[in-house]
Design a protein around this motif. Structure first.
Motif, mmCIF file in Angstrom:
data_model
loop_
_atom_site.group_PDB
_atom_site.id
_atom_site.type_symbol
_atom_site.label_atom_id
_atom_site.label_comp_id
_atom_site.label_asym_id
_atom_site.label_seq_id
_atom_site.Cartn_x
_atom_site.Cartn_y
_atom_site.Cartn_z
ATOM 1 N N SER A 127 -17.860 77.254 88.704
ATOM 2 C CA SER A 127 -19.014 77.121 87.822
ATOM 3 C C SER A 127 -18.621 76.576 86.448
ATOM 4 C CB SER A 127 -19.691 78.481 87.682
ATOM 5 O OG SER A 127 -20.791 78.397 86.823
ATOM 6 N N LYS A 128 -17.460 76.984 85.942
ATOM 7 C CA LYS A 128 -17.022 76.501 84.630
ATOM 8 C C LYS A 128 -16.701 75.016 84.664
ATOM 9 C CE LYS A 128 -15.489 80.828 82.803
ATOM 10 N NZ LYS A 128 -15.648 81.134 81.413
ATOM 11 N N GLY A 156 -19.916 73.173 84.676
ATOM 12 C CA GLY A 156 -20.488 73.218 83.335
ATOM 13 C C GLY A 156 -19.865 72.199 82.408
ATOM 14 N N LEU A 194 -21.087 68.771 83.363
ATOM 15 C CA LEU A 194 -22.452 68.572 82.891
ATOM 16 C C LEU A 194 -22.505 68.303 81.391
ATOM 17 C CD1 LEU A 194 -24.506 71.200 84.899
ATOM 18 C CD2 LEU A 194 -24.815 68.728 84.925
ATOM 19 N N ILE A 195 -21.667 68.967 80.634
ATOM 20 C CA ILE A 195 -21.628 68.735 79.186
ATOM 21 C C ILE A 195 -21.170 67.317 78.889
ATOM 22 C CG2 ILE A 195 -20.456 69.378 77.044
ATOM 23 C CD1 ILE A 195 -20.470 72.288 78.124
ATOM 24 N N VAL A 216 -27.719 72.991 80.197
ATOM 25 C CA VAL A 216 -27.382 73.598 81.488
ATOM 26 C C VAL A 216 -25.877 73.787 81.590
ATOM 27 C CG1 VAL A 216 -27.423 73.260 83.985
ATOM 28 C CG2 VAL A 216 -29.458 72.779 82.641
ATOM 29 N N GLY A 217 -25.135 72.791 81.123
ATOM 30 C CA GLY A 217 -23.672 72.907 81.124
ATOM 31 C C GLY A 217 -23.173 74.066 80.292
ATOM 32 N N LEU A 218 -23.780 74.241 79.120
ATOM 33 C CA LEU A 218 -23.371 75.362 78.267
ATOM 34 C C LEU A 218 -23.675 76.716 78.921
ATOM 35 C CD1 LEU A 218 -24.458 74.069 74.751
ATOM 36 C CD2 LEU A 218 -22.134 74.401 75.586
ATOM 37 N N LYS A 271 -23.654 77.250 82.122
ATOM 38 C CA LYS A 271 -22.697 77.407 83.226
ATOM 39 C C LYS A 271 -21.313 77.818 82.719
ATOM 40 C CE LYS A 271 -24.860 75.880 86.977
ATOM 41 N NZ LYS A 271 -24.998 76.670 88.164
ATOM 42 N N VAL A 272 -20.949 77.375 81.516
ATOM 43 C CA VAL A 272 -19.621 77.687 80.972
ATOM 44 C C VAL A 272 -19.538 79.129 80.534
ATOM 45 C CG1 VAL A 272 -18.047 77.152 79.062
ATOM 46 C CG2 VAL A 272 -19.116 75.307 80.327
ATOM 47 N N LYS A 273 -20.626 79.702 80.094
ATOM 48 C CA LYS A 273 -20.619 81.092 79.616
ATOM 49 C C LYS A 273 -20.139 82.042 80.675
ATOM 50 C CE LYS A 273 -23.836 81.314 75.875
ATOM 51 N NZ LYS A 273 -25.041 81.908 75.378
#
Length: 63
Positions: free
Chosen positions: A3-4, A7, A10-11, A57-59, A61-63
């Protein structure tokens, strides 16, 4: 896929898409069109809004 990693991808894609959209918005042909008719190319808005959504959305997913 992790997932990271998704993310981060996506960013990066979102930033590139927003940059492309701004390039379309700031192009000479778009400036002439805005001066004559007041319209902005749909591609400019699509790129900037799509890029912003991809970054958000990327941010998440990174969390």
């Amino acid at each position: 896929m992790n997932s990271k990693i998704l993310g981060i991808v996506l960013i990066v894609v979102g930033v590139a898409l927003a940059y492309w959209g701004y390039g379309v918005y700031d192009s000479a042909s778009a400036q002439v069109t805005r001066a004559i008719s007041g319209d902005t190319p749909v591609e400019a808005y699509a790129g900037m809004v799509g890029g912003a959504i991809a970054v958000l959305v990327g941010l998440l997913k990174v969390k």
